[in-house]
Design a protein around this motif. Structure first.
Motif, PDB file in Angstrom:
ATOM      1  N   GLY A 176       0.826  -1.220   0.000  1.00  0.00           N
ATOM      2  CA  GLY A 176       0.000   0.000   0.000  1.00  0.00           C
ATOM      3  C   GLY A 176       0.851   1.256   0.000  1.00  0.00           C
ATOM      4  O   GLY A 176       0.567   2.208  -0.736  1.00  0.00           O
ATOM      5  N   ALA A 177       1.897   1.258   0.818  1.00  0.00           N
ATOM      6  CA  ALA A 177       2.781   2.420   0.886  1.00  0.00           C
ATOM      7  C   ALA A 177       3.565   2.594  -0.411  1.00  0.00           C
ATOM      8  O   ALA A 177       3.853   3.723  -0.829  1.00  0.00           O
ATOM      9  CB  ALA A 177       3.741   2.278   2.063  1.00  0.00           C
ATOM     10  N   THR A 178       3.922   1.481  -1.052  1.00  0.00           N
ATOM     11  CA  THR A 178       4.632   1.551  -2.329  1.00  0.00           C
ATOM     12  C   THR A 178       3.738   2.154  -3.401  1.00  0.00           C
ATOM     13  O   THR A 178       4.174   2.995  -4.194  1.00  0.00           O
ATOM     14  CB  THR A 178       5.115   0.155  -2.771  1.00  0.00           C
ATOM     15  N   LEU A 179       2.484   1.725  -3.432  1.00  0.00           N
ATOM     16  CA  LEU A 179       1.518   2.325  -4.362  1.00  0.00           C
ATOM     17  C   LEU A 179       1.330   3.813  -4.063  1.00  0.00           C
ATOM     18  O   LEU A 179       1.242   4.633  -4.978  1.00  0.00           O
ATOM     19  CB  LEU A 179       0.176   1.594  -4.261  1.00  0.00           C
TER      20      LEU A 179
ATOM     21  N   VAL B  68       2.233   6.731  10.095  1.00  0.00           N
ATOM     22  CA  VAL B  68       2.157   8.193   9.999  1.00  0.00           C
ATOM     23  C   VAL B  68       1.891   8.807  11.367  1.00  0.00           C
ATOM     24  O   VAL B  68       2.525   9.793  11.772  1.00  0.00           O
ATOM     25  CB  VAL B  68       1.058   8.614   8.992  1.00  0.00           C
ATOM     26  N   ARG B  69       0.952   8.217  12.105  1.00  0.00           N
ATOM     27  CA  ARG B  69       0.587   8.751  13.422  1.00  0.00           C
ATOM     28  C   ARG B  69       1.763   8.706  14.395  1.00  0.00           C
ATOM     29  O   ARG B  69       2.038   9.690  15.097  1.00  0.00           O
ATOM     30  CB  ARG B  69      -0.593   7.940  13.980  1.00  0.00           C
ATOM     31  N   LYS B  70       2.481   7.581  14.425  1.00  0.00           N
ATOM     32  CA  LYS B  70       3.596   7.442  15.361  1.00  0.00           C
ATOM     33  C   LYS B  70       4.781   8.330  14.989  1.00  0.00           C
ATOM     34  O   LYS B  70       5.458   8.869  15.873  1.00  0.00           O
ATOM     35  CB  LYS B  70       4.031   5.973  15.425  1.00  0.00           C
ATOM     36  N   ILE B  71       5.040   8.481  13.703  1.00  0.00           N
ATOM     37  CA  ILE B  71       6.126   9.370  13.283  1.00  0.00           C
ATOM     38  C   ILE B  71       5.821  10.802  13.679  1.00  0.00           C
ATOM     39  O   ILE B  71       6.686  11.526  14.194  1.00  0.00           O
ATOM     40  CB  ILE B  71       6.362   9.267  11.757  1.00  0.00           C
ATOM     41  N   LEU B  72       4.589  11.236  13.453  1.00  0.00           N
ATOM     42  CA  LEU B  72       4.185  12.597  13.836  1.00  0.00           C
ATOM     43  C   LEU B  72       4.308  12.804  15.341  1.00  0.00           C
ATOM     44  O   LEU B  72       4.793  13.842  15.806  1.00  0.00           O
ATOM     45  CB  LEU B  72       2.744  12.853  13.391  1.00  0.00           C
ATOM     46  N   LYS B  73       3.881  11.801  16.111  1.00  0.00           N
ATOM     47  CA  LYS B  73       3.880  11.921  17.567  1.00  0.00           C
ATOM     48  C   LYS B  73       5.287  11.898  18.146  1.00  0.00           C
ATOM     49  O   LYS B  73       5.627  12.702  19.030  1.00  0.00           O
ATOM     50  CB  LYS B  73       3.044  10.785  18.172  1.00  0.00           C
ATOM     51  N   LYS B  74       6.125  10.971  17.664  1.00  0.00           N
ATOM     52  CA  LYS B  74       7.447  10.770  18.262  1.00  0.00           C
ATOM     53  C   LYS B  74       8.543  11.646  17.657  1.00  0.00           C
ATOM     54  O   LYS B  74       9.477  12.055  18.342  1.00  0.00           O
ATOM     55  CB  LYS B  74       7.861   9.301  18.121  1.00  0.00           C
ATOM     56  N   GLU B  75       8.435  11.941  16.356  1.00  0.00           N
ATOM     57  CA  GLU B  75       9.543  12.618  15.670  1.00  0.00           C
ATOM     58  C   GLU B  75       9.172  13.955  15.046  1.00  0.00           C
ATOM     59  O   GLU B  75      10.058  14.715  14.650  1.00  0.00           O
ATOM     60  CB  GLU B  75      10.112  11.690  14.588  1.00  0.00           C
ATOM     61  N   GLY B  76       7.872  14.234  14.931  1.00  0.00           N
ATOM     62  CA  GLY B  76       7.449  15.496  14.361  1.00  0.00           C
ATOM     63  C   GLY B  76       7.373  15.459  12.841  1.00  0.00           C
ATOM     64  O   GLY B  76       7.876  14.529  12.201  1.00  0.00           O
TER      65      GLY B  76
ATOM     66  N   VAL C  85      -0.033   1.824   7.259  1.00  0.00           N
ATOM     67  CA  VAL C  85       0.330   3.191   6.853  1.00  0.00           C
ATOM     68  C   VAL C  85      -0.146   4.223   7.864  1.00  0.00           C
ATOM     69  O   VAL C  85       0.612   5.100   8.295  1.00  0.00           O
ATOM     70  CB  VAL C  85      -0.258   3.509   5.457  1.00  0.00           C
ATOM     71  N   VAL C  86      -1.418   4.143   8.259  1.00  0.00           N
ATOM     72  CA  VAL C  86      -1.992   5.141   9.175  1.00  0.00           C
ATOM     73  C   VAL C  86      -1.265   5.135  10.512  1.00  0.00           C
ATOM     74  O   VAL C  86      -0.919   6.191  11.067  1.00  0.00           O
ATOM     75  CB  VAL C  86      -3.506   4.889   9.377  1.00  0.00           C
TER      76      VAL C  86
ATOM     77  N   ASP D 171       7.795   7.948   0.795  1.00  0.00           N
ATOM     78  CA  ASP D 171       8.954   7.060   0.745  1.00  0.00           C
ATOM     79  C   ASP D 171       9.457   6.731   2.145  1.00  0.00           C
ATOM     80  O   ASP D 171       9.895   5.613   2.407  1.00  0.00           O
ATOM     81  CB  ASP D 171      10.071   7.718  -0.073  1.00  0.00           C
ATOM     82  N   VAL D 172       9.402   7.707   3.055  1.00  0.00           N
ATOM     83  CA  VAL D 172       9.800   7.470   4.445  1.00  0.00           C
ATOM     84  C   VAL D 172       8.882   6.419   5.079  1.00  0.00           C
ATOM     85  O   VAL D 172       9.352   5.478   5.727  1.00  0.00           O
ATOM     86  CB  VAL D 172       9.754   8.772   5.273  1.00  0.00           C
ATOM     87  N   VAL D 173       7.577   6.578   4.881  1.00  0.00           N
ATOM     88  CA  VAL D 173       6.605   5.630   5.432  1.00  0.00           C
ATOM     89  C   VAL D 173       6.839   4.230   4.861  1.00  0.00           C
ATOM     90  O   VAL D 173       6.848   3.239   5.595  1.00  0.00           O
ATOM     91  CB  VAL D 173       5.161   6.097   5.135  1.00  0.00           C
ATOM     92  N   LYS D 174       7.058   4.140   3.546  1.00  0.00           N
ATOM     93  CA  LYS D 174       7.302   2.859   2.904  1.00  0.00           C
ATOM     94  C   LYS D 174       8.555   2.176   3.466  1.00  0.00           C
ATOM     95  O   LYS D 174       8.557   0.985   3.762  1.00  0.00           O
ATOM     96  CB  LYS D 174       7.454   3.051   1.395  1.00  0.00           C
ATOM     97  N   THR D 175       9.622   2.951   3.628  1.00  0.00           N
ATOM     98  CA  THR D 175      10.879   2.398   4.142  1.00  0.00           C
ATOM     99  C   THR D 175      10.707   1.857   5.557  1.00  0.00           C
ATOM    100  O   THR D 175      11.193   0.773   5.893  1.00  0.00           O
ATOM    101  CB  THR D 175      11.986   3.474   4.122  1.00  0.00           C
TER     102      THR D 175
END
Length: 330
Positions: free
Chosen positions: A195-198, A277-285, A273-274, A252-256
């Motif tokens: 899904g992330a690749t698409l 995205v949520r954890k990256i936003l919360k932990k890393e901004g 994917v969701v 690409d970051v999410v896919k990796t």
């Protein structure tokens, strides 16, 4: 005309395959740096691309920069062949009697091309990422081990520098990873992150192909002579690739992250994917979604510049005894 179209497809497949091999060989070390920068979180082993490459050479040797290259070189031939040939095929099908396409139809052709390529892209990226990121995980373990040892001995200096002179990274092959995935998860294991690749490749193709077509057309000598200088094809591929790469860098970051099977100490795991995205936003901004963006541009720009030069020079047509512009349709 029918015979030319029949022969042009193999020619385009040859062009795409050769273009992919040449391009990947030139830019693979930068792609490795991109993967490692995108995957690191918490403790920052690498400050930037150059720092990553220097530390990789120190700890893994020169050929450490080409970890995963064999997988990429093997599968990039069908991947680029499918991507470029599919775009040409759908452009031809969407045009009326060879007429000029609208921007929407150009984007639609790019969309279909992006959907076709993921058949190869997803397992290729899946295997490549495991091999590329192995060195980062090993370096992280060595740093953690050195920190513990130093603390026990009461010292604090030279931890990071010594860690990169430690033993070599444990080697793991693409065949081993493939067998393990097939044994434990079946064929679907190779398509983790589909899904992330698409989500990355469809928007990339939608942006890249129409933009390249218009930039490329500006370099034509005249309407009677549609040929374009090779340097113009190169610059058009570079510019269109750079813009498309930046546009889809967060995807690409999410896919990796989703395709990385092994995690470092205290690194997050993601359930789709969701959740990623949520954890990256919360932990890393929000800034984390642009990790490795400059590396990605440095990979994509020359890669697609080289790809388009090889593709439009018409190596496949030459090998099959045809000139490129007799069967070229843009």
């Amino acid at each position: 005309m029918a015979q030319q179209q029949q022969i042009s497809l193999p020619a385009k497949l040859i062009n795409g395959g050769i273009a992919g091999i040449v391009g990947v060989t030139c830019v693979f070390p930068i792609d490795l740096a991109k993967t490692r920068l995108q995957n690191q979180r918490g403790q920052q082993l690498y400050k930037n691309m150059m720092d990553c490459l220097i530390k990789t050479v120190k700890s893994e040797g020169y050929f450490g920069m080409y970890r995963g290259a064999a997988v990429n070189l093997t599968l990039v031939t069908p991947e680029k062949a499918i991507k470029l040939a599919a775009n040409d095929f759908f452009r031809h099908r969407l045009s009326k009697d060879g007429g000029r396409l609208t921007v929407f139809k150009e984007m639609l052709a790019g969309c279909f091309a992006g959907m076709c390529q993921v058949i190869i892209t997803t397992p290729m990226e899946m295997l490549k990422i495991q091999l590329q990121d192995a060195g980062r995980l090993a370096a992280q373990q060595r740093v953690a081990s050195s920190v513990v040892t130093t603390l026990k001995m009461g010292g604090t200096s030279g931890v990071l520098s010594r860690s990169y002179n430690a033993s070599q990274v444990t080697r793991v092959s693409a065949i081993q990873i493939t067998r393990e995935l097939l044994r434990t998860k079946g064929v679907t294991g190779l398509y983790r992150g589909l899904g992330a690749t698409l989500m990355r490749d469809i928007p990339f193709s939608v942006v890249y192909f129409p933009l390249f077509a218009h930039l490329h057309q500006l370099g034509q000598h005249s309407s009677e002579d549609p040929s374009v200088p090779f340097y113009w094809s190169f610059m058009s591929g570079c510019l269109a690739g750079s813009i498309a790469a930046v546009a889809v860098s967060p995807c690409d970051v999410v896919k990796t992250r989703l395709q990385s099977l092994k995690k470092g100490a205290n690194e997050e795991t993601y359930n789709g994917v969701v959740d990623c995205v949520r954890k990256i936003l919360k932990k890393e901004g929000p800034g984390a979604f642009l990790k490795g963006a400059s590396c990605r541009v440095l990979v994509i720009a020359p890669l697609f510049g080289i790809v388009q030069v090889v593709y439009f020079v018409g190596v496949g047509e030459f090998l099959l005894g045809y000139t490129p512009y007799n069967i070229y349709s843009a």
